[in-house]
Design a protein around this motif. Structure first.
Motif, PDB file in Angstrom:
ATOM      1  N   MET A  65       0.844  -1.183   0.000  1.00  0.00           N
ATOM      2  CA  MET A  65       0.000   0.000   0.000  1.00  0.00           C
ATOM      3  C   MET A  65       0.891   1.248   0.000  1.00  0.00           C
ATOM      4  N   PRO A  66       1.363   1.648  -1.195  1.00  0.00           N
ATOM      5  CA  PRO A  66       2.109   2.903  -1.260  1.00  0.00           C
ATOM      6  C   PRO A  66       1.239   4.054  -0.743  1.00  0.00           C
ATOM      7  N   ARG A  67       1.845   5.024  -0.068  1.00  0.00           N
ATOM      8  CA  ARG A  67       1.111   6.129   0.550  1.00  0.00           C
ATOM      9  C   ARG A  67       0.585   7.144  -0.459  1.00  0.00           C
ATOM     10  N   ASN A  68       1.179   7.174  -1.653  1.00  0.00           N
ATOM     11  CA  ASN A  68       0.654   7.980  -2.759  1.00  0.00           C
ATOM     12  C   ASN A  68       1.244   7.448  -4.048  1.00  0.00           C
ATOM     13  N   THR A  69       0.502   7.565  -5.146  1.00  0.00           N
ATOM     14  CA  THR A  69       0.952   7.050  -6.436  1.00  0.00           C
ATOM     15  C   THR A  69       0.526   8.005  -7.547  1.00  0.00           C
ATOM     16  N   VAL A  70       0.977   7.704  -8.763  1.00  0.00           N
ATOM     17  CA  VAL A  70       0.702   8.556  -9.920  1.00  0.00           C
ATOM     18  C   VAL A  70       0.301   7.683 -11.107  1.00  0.00           C
ATOM     19  N   ALA A  71      -0.515   8.247 -11.989  1.00  0.00           N
ATOM     20  CA  ALA A  71      -0.910   7.575 -13.236  1.00  0.00           C
ATOM     21  C   ALA A  71      -0.997   8.617 -14.336  1.00  0.00           C
ATOM     22  N   ILE A  72      -0.859   8.171 -15.580  1.00  0.00           N
ATOM     23  CA  ILE A  72      -0.992   9.041 -16.741  1.00  0.00           C
ATOM     24  C   ILE A  72      -2.125   8.513 -17.614  1.00  0.00           C
ATOM     25  N   GLN A  73      -3.077   9.368 -17.897  1.00  0.00           N
ATOM     26  CA  GLN A  73      -4.164   9.047 -18.832  1.00  0.00           C
ATOM     27  C   GLN A  73      -3.800   9.650 -20.175  1.00  0.00           C
ATOM     28  N   VAL A  74      -3.763   8.812 -21.200  1.00  0.00           N
ATOM     29  CA  VAL A  74      -3.443   9.295 -22.541  1.00  0.00           C
ATOM     30  C   VAL A  74      -4.724   9.299 -23.370  1.00  0.00           C
ATOM     31  N   PRO A  75      -4.927  10.348 -24.176  1.00  0.00           N
ATOM     32  CA  PRO A  75      -6.146  10.419 -24.975  1.00  0.00           C
ATOM     33  C   PRO A  75      -6.151   9.349 -26.052  1.00  0.00           C
ATOM     34  N   GLY A  76      -7.321   8.974 -26.483  1.00  0.00           N
ATOM     35  CA  GLY A  76      -7.439   7.983 -27.545  1.00  0.00           C
ATOM     36  C   GLY A  76      -8.882   7.715 -27.881  1.00  0.00           C
ATOM     37  N   LYS A  77      -9.066   6.840 -28.831  1.00  0.00           N
ATOM     38  CA  LYS A  77     -10.414   6.451 -29.229  1.00  0.00           C
ATOM     39  C   LYS A  77     -10.594   4.983 -28.917  1.00  0.00           C
ATOM     40  N   PRO A  78     -11.672   4.601 -28.287  1.00  0.00           N
ATOM     41  CA  PRO A  78     -12.720   5.501 -27.834  1.00  0.00           C
ATOM     42  C   PRO A  78     -12.257   6.328 -26.643  1.00  0.00           C
ATOM     43  N   ALA A  79     -12.867   7.495 -26.483  1.00  0.00           N
ATOM     44  CA  ALA A  79     -12.561   8.356 -25.347  1.00  0.00           C
ATOM     45  C   ALA A  79     -12.998   7.638 -24.080  1.00  0.00           C
ATOM     46  N   PRO A  80     -12.292   7.783 -23.012  1.00  0.00           N
ATOM     47  CA  PRO A  80     -11.278   8.781 -22.692  1.00  0.00           C
ATOM     48  C   PRO A  80      -9.841   8.303 -22.879  1.00  0.00           C
ATOM     49  N   GLY A  81      -9.624   7.248 -23.643  1.00  0.00           N
ATOM     50  CA  GLY A  81      -8.269   6.761 -23.868  1.00  0.00           C
ATOM     51  C   GLY A  81      -7.895   5.671 -22.883  1.00  0.00           C
ATOM     52  N   LYS A  82      -6.621   5.665 -22.472  1.00  0.00           N
ATOM     53  CA  LYS A  82      -6.109   4.630 -21.567  1.00  0.00           C
ATOM     54  C   LYS A  82      -5.391   5.282 -20.400  1.00  0.00           C
ATOM     55  N   ILE A  83      -5.278   4.517 -19.327  1.00  0.00           N
ATOM     56  CA  ILE A  83      -4.547   5.007 -18.154  1.00  0.00           C
ATOM     57  C   ILE A  83      -3.428   4.022 -17.826  1.00  0.00           C
ATOM     58  N   HIS A  84      -2.276   4.579 -17.463  1.00  0.00           N
ATOM     59  CA  HIS A  84      -1.115   3.776 -17.098  1.00  0.00           C
ATOM     60  C   HIS A  84      -0.716   4.156 -15.670  1.00  0.00           C
ATOM     61  N   PHE A  85      -0.658   3.172 -14.793  1.00  0.00           N
ATOM     62  CA  PHE A  85      -0.313   3.396 -13.393  1.00  0.00           C
ATOM     63  C   PHE A  85       1.178   3.194 -13.196  1.00  0.00           C
ATOM     64  N   TYR A  86       1.788   4.077 -12.419  1.00  0.00           N
ATOM     65  CA  TYR A  86       3.226   4.007 -12.142  1.00  0.00           C
ATOM     66  C   TYR A  86       3.408   3.940 -10.628  1.00  0.00           C
ATOM     67  N   PHE A  87       3.527   2.733 -10.124  1.00  0.00           N
ATOM     68  CA  PHE A  87       3.696   2.598  -8.682  1.00  0.00           C
ATOM     69  C   PHE A  87       4.815   1.634  -8.323  1.00  0.00           C
ATOM     70  N   SER A  88       5.567   1.177  -9.297  1.00  0.00           N
ATOM     71  CA  SER A  88       6.649   0.230  -9.018  1.00  0.00           C
ATOM     72  C   SER A  88       7.971   0.764  -9.534  1.00  0.00           C
ATOM     73  N   ASP A  89       9.022   0.473  -8.789  1.00  0.00           N
ATOM     74  CA  ASP A  89      10.353   0.889  -9.240  1.00  0.00           C
ATOM     75  C   ASP A  89      10.844  -0.058 -10.342  1.00  0.00           C
ATOM     76  N   ARG A  90      12.065   0.116 -10.772  1.00  0.00           N
ATOM     77  CA  ARG A  90      12.625  -0.661 -11.884  1.00  0.00           C
ATOM     78  C   ARG A  90      12.667  -2.171 -11.587  1.00  0.00           C
ATOM     79  N   HIS A  91      12.622  -2.530 -10.313  1.00  0.00           N
ATOM     80  CA  HIS A  91      12.680  -3.935  -9.919  1.00  0.00           C
ATOM     81  C   HIS A  91      11.297  -4.518  -9.658  1.00  0.00           C
TER      82      HIS A  91
END
Length: 194
Positions: A65-91
């Motif tokens: 349970m990370p205390r805070n995280t980030v995601a990026i929503q990219v536009p696309g069709k169909p709207a609203p596109g896709k979302i990518h979650f970034y909560f893990s390090d390189r390992h």
């Protein structure tokens, strides 16, 4: 209510809600969400406590349970596109996105509460929370002050964004100013609560 007043009702956005449907693995939910649009069409999402793990037969198995995280929503069709979650390090280890330098995240962490984008930088107004003080283990934390996190936005992975932190000095004994923000012309107003 005035006779000519309009009642405004909100309805769920089904397409947007689908971005956050339960997955088999990875992001399983969070207890707060903020979003800010970028000029290039992407939307950056920030979450407070985030559940990361697997869903098996309708049961969440929490890995971290990370205390805070980030995601990026990219536009696309169909709207609203896709979302990518970034909560893990390189390992592949789940990690907290906003981390005060030199502070163990198990003892003190940030919960983003308001967000604003300006000229390549995201400003995140955050509550700083410390462990201890609650009546039960699940609620054994307390809010102590507010901090500003600055994120220099690039096209790449947000875990590589340059971050800086500073305490917000304009706080009263009973009010912490980071609950919300609003731009009006050249000014950014930051609201608080006590």
């Amino acid at each position: 209510m005035q006779p000519d007043s309009k009642i405004i009702c909100t309805v769920p956005d089904r397409a947007l809600n689908r971005l956050f449907e339960v997955r088999k693995e990875g992001f399983l939910g969070a207890d707060a969400a903020l979003s800010v649009p970028l000029p290039d069409g992407r939307t950056v999402w920030f979450f407070d406590d985030t559940l990361v793990g697997k869903m098996e037969k309708g049961v969440r198995h929490i890995k971290a349970m990370p205390r805070n995280t980030v995601a990026i929503q990219v536009p696309g069709k169909p709207a609203p596109g896709k979302i990518h979650f970034y909560f893990s390090d390189r390992h592949g280890t789940p990690r907290t996105f906003l981390r005060l330098p030199g502070v163990e995240v198990e003892e003190s962490w940030l919960w983003p509460s308001a967000v604003f984008y300006h000229e390549g930088t995201i400003l995140l107004f955050c509550y700083r929370v410390v462990k201890g003080g609650g009546n039960c283990e699940a609620l054994a934390f307390r809010v102590v002050d507010a901090w500003l996190a600055r994120c220099s936005v690039t096209k790449g992975n947000p875990l590589d964004w340059k971050l800086s932190y500073e305490p917000l000095a304009w706080q009263g004994r009973s009010a912490i100013f980071c609950a919300a923000c609003m731009a009006d012309g050249e000014f950014l107003y930051v609201f608080g609560m006590n």
